[in-house]
Design a protein around this motif. Structure first.
Motif, mmCIF file in Angstrom:
data_model
loop_
_atom_site.group_PDB
_atom_site.id
_atom_site.type_symbol
_atom_site.label_atom_id
_atom_site.label_comp_id
_atom_site.label_asym_id
_atom_site.label_seq_id
_atom_site.Cartn_x
_atom_site.Cartn_y
_atom_site.Cartn_z
ATOM 1 N N SER A 23 0.842 -1.188 0.000
ATOM 2 C CA SER A 23 0.000 0.000 0.000
ATOM 3 C C SER A 23 0.879 1.239 0.000
ATOM 4 O O SER A 23 2.048 1.187 0.347
ATOM 5 N N GLY A 24 0.321 2.342 -0.407
ATOM 6 C CA GLY A 24 1.045 3.604 -0.389
ATOM 7 C C GLY A 24 1.829 3.862 -1.658
ATOM 8 O O GLY A 24 2.103 4.985 -2.003
ATOM 9 N N ARG A 25 2.242 2.812 -2.319
ATOM 10 C CA ARG A 25 2.924 2.941 -3.596
ATOM 11 C C ARG A 25 2.726 1.643 -4.332
ATOM 12 O O ARG A 25 2.375 0.627 -3.743
ATOM 13 N N THR A 26 2.993 1.644 -5.598
ATOM 14 C CA THR A 26 2.832 0.416 -6.347
ATOM 15 C C THR A 26 4.145 -0.351 -6.396
ATOM 16 O O THR A 26 5.206 0.212 -6.610
ATOM 17 N N PHE A 27 4.054 -1.613 -6.143
ATOM 18 C CA PHE A 27 5.212 -2.490 -6.226
ATOM 19 C C PHE A 27 5.083 -3.449 -7.392
ATOM 20 O O PHE A 27 5.769 -4.458 -7.453
ATOM 21 N N ARG A 28 4.192 -3.106 -8.324
ATOM 22 C CA ARG A 28 3.922 -4.030 -9.412
ATOM 23 C C ARG A 28 5.145 -4.277 -10.284
ATOM 24 O O ARG A 28 5.245 -5.329 -10.899
ATOM 25 N N ARG A 29 6.053 -3.316 -10.347
ATOM 26 C CA ARG A 29 7.242 -3.516 -11.161
ATOM 27 C C ARG A 29 8.467 -3.902 -10.325
ATOM 28 O O ARG A 29 9.597 -3.813 -10.792
ATOM 29 N N TYR A 30 8.206 -4.332 -9.090
ATOM 30 C CA TYR A 30 9.276 -4.737 -8.199
ATOM 31 C C TYR A 30 9.296 -6.256 -8.046
ATOM 32 O O TYR A 30 8.248 -6.902 -8.065
ATOM 33 N N ALA A 31 10.479 -6.787 -7.862
ATOM 34 C CA ALA A 31 10.591 -8.170 -7.424
ATOM 35 C C ALA A 31 10.170 -8.233 -5.960
ATOM 36 O O ALA A 31 10.412 -7.293 -5.194
ATOM 37 N N MET A 32 9.534 -9.328 -5.598
ATOM 38 C CA MET A 32 9.075 -9.512 -4.223
ATOM 39 C C MET A 32 9.709 -10.757 -3.652
ATOM 40 O O MET A 32 9.808 -11.779 -4.331
ATOM 41 N N GLY A 33 10.100 -10.667 -2.396
ATOM 42 C CA GLY A 33 10.741 -11.808 -1.762
ATOM 43 C C GLY A 33 10.169 -12.088 -0.391
ATOM 44 O O GLY A 33 9.575 -11.214 0.249
ATOM 45 N N TRP A 34 10.356 -13.329 0.028
ATOM 46 C CA TRP A 34 10.020 -13.743 1.390
ATOM 47 C C TRP A 34 11.307 -14.208 2.066
ATOM 48 O O TRP A 34 12.099 -14.947 1.464
ATOM 49 N N PHE A 35 11.470 -13.785 3.287
ATOM 50 C CA PHE A 35 12.606 -14.172 4.109
ATOM 51 C C PHE A 35 12.072 -14.628 5.463
ATOM 52 O O PHE A 35 10.931 -14.365 5.806
ATOM 53 N N ARG A 36 12.916 -15.294 6.222
ATOM 54 C CA ARG A 36 12.510 -15.701 7.559
ATOM 55 C C ARG A 36 13.691 -15.613 8.511
ATOM 56 O O ARG A 36 14.852 -15.696 8.106
ATOM 57 N N GLN A 37 13.348 -15.459 9.782
ATOM 58 C CA GLN A 37 14.392 -15.366 10.807
ATOM 59 C C GLN A 37 13.925 -16.121 12.037
ATOM 60 O O GLN A 37 12.905 -15.777 12.647
ATOM 61 N N ALA A 38 14.681 -17.148 12.374
ATOM 62 C CA ALA A 38 14.411 -17.932 13.577
ATOM 63 C C ALA A 38 15.195 -17.332 14.738
ATOM 64 O O ALA A 38 16.202 -16.643 14.530
ATOM 65 N N PRO A 39 14.766 -17.586 15.967
ATOM 66 C CA PRO A 39 15.470 -17.029 17.131
ATOM 67 C C PRO A 39 16.940 -17.418 17.128
ATOM 68 O O PRO A 39 17.282 -18.591 16.946
ATOM 69 N N GLY A 40 17.794 -16.432 17.299
ATOM 70 C CA GLY A 40 19.210 -16.678 17.367
ATOM 71 C C GLY A 40 19.892 -16.939 16.041
ATOM 72 O O GLY A 40 21.088 -17.251 16.006
ATOM 73 N N LYS A 41 19.141 -16.813 14.955
ATOM 74 C CA LYS A 41 19.712 -17.063 13.636
ATOM 75 C C LYS A 41 19.592 -15.823 12.756
ATOM 76 O O LYS A 41 18.809 -14.919 13.031
ATOM 77 N N GLU A 42 20.380 -15.823 11.691
ATOM 78 C CA GLU A 42 20.307 -14.715 10.764
ATOM 79 C C GLU A 42 19.074 -14.850 9.859
ATOM 80 O O GLU A 42 18.551 -15.953 9.656
ATOM 81 N N ARG A 43 18.674 -13.724 9.329
ATOM 82 C CA ARG A 43 17.566 -13.736 8.384
ATOM 83 C C ARG A 43 17.994 -14.477 7.121
ATOM 84 O O ARG A 43 19.079 -14.244 6.591
ATOM 85 N N GLU A 44 17.138 -15.363 6.634
ATOM 86 C CA GLU A 44 17.494 -16.159 5.469
ATOM 87 C C GLU A 44 16.440 -16.067 4.381
ATOM 88 O O GLU A 44 15.253 -15.850 4.641
ATOM 89 N N PHE A 45 16.908 -16.266 3.175
ATOM 90 C CA PHE A 45 16.053 -16.221 2.001
ATOM 91 C C PHE A 45 15.131 -17.430 1.963
ATOM 92 O O PHE A 45 15.525 -18.540 2.292
ATOM 93 N N VAL A 46 13.887 -17.200 1.514
ATOM 94 C CA VAL A 46 12.920 -18.284 1.358
ATOM 95 C C VAL A 46 12.488 -18.419 -0.099
ATOM 96 O O VAL A 46 12.610 -19.489 -0.691
#
Length: 119
Positions: A23-46
């Protein structure tokens, strides 16, 4: 500007679908990603998807179980997660950038949504 939702508590083998609404702007021309971060671990690509949908990337750990998709009319990206495992437990974040990538170098980030998988 990016609002992630859909997390929750599920038993191993179950499914969840995460949503990321822009919302607030269009991201239609952007790549979208999902990442995750478990406790005590670095954020990782999904997973990630280009704005055209012609290129999709998955982490090896989720390949065959997770599916990323997007609906342009709704300015929303989804992550369908099947056959969930306890090791999938993490806070999941969506992100947007002009370039698709497996790194965390995305310009825009949403708040996280908690996914907990019980054994």
């Amino acid at each position: 500007q990016l609002q992630a939702s859909g997390g929750g508590l599920v038993q191993a083998g179950g499914s969840l679908r995460l949503s990321c609404a822009a919302s607030g702007r269009t991201f239609r021309r952007y790549a979208m990603g999902w990442f995750r971060q478990a406790p005590g671990k670095e954020r990782e690509f999904v997973a990630a998807i280009t704005w055209t949908g012609d290129k999709i990337l998955y982490a090896d750990s989720v390949k065959g179980r997770f599916t990323i998709s997007r609906r342009y009319a709704e300015n929303t990206v989804y992550l369908q997660m099947n056959n969930l495992k306890p090791e999938d437990t993490a806070v999941y974040y969506c992100a947007a950038d002009e370039e698709i990538s497996r790194t965390t170098d995305y310009d825009y980030w949403g708040q996280g949504t908690q996914v907990t998988v019980s054994s």
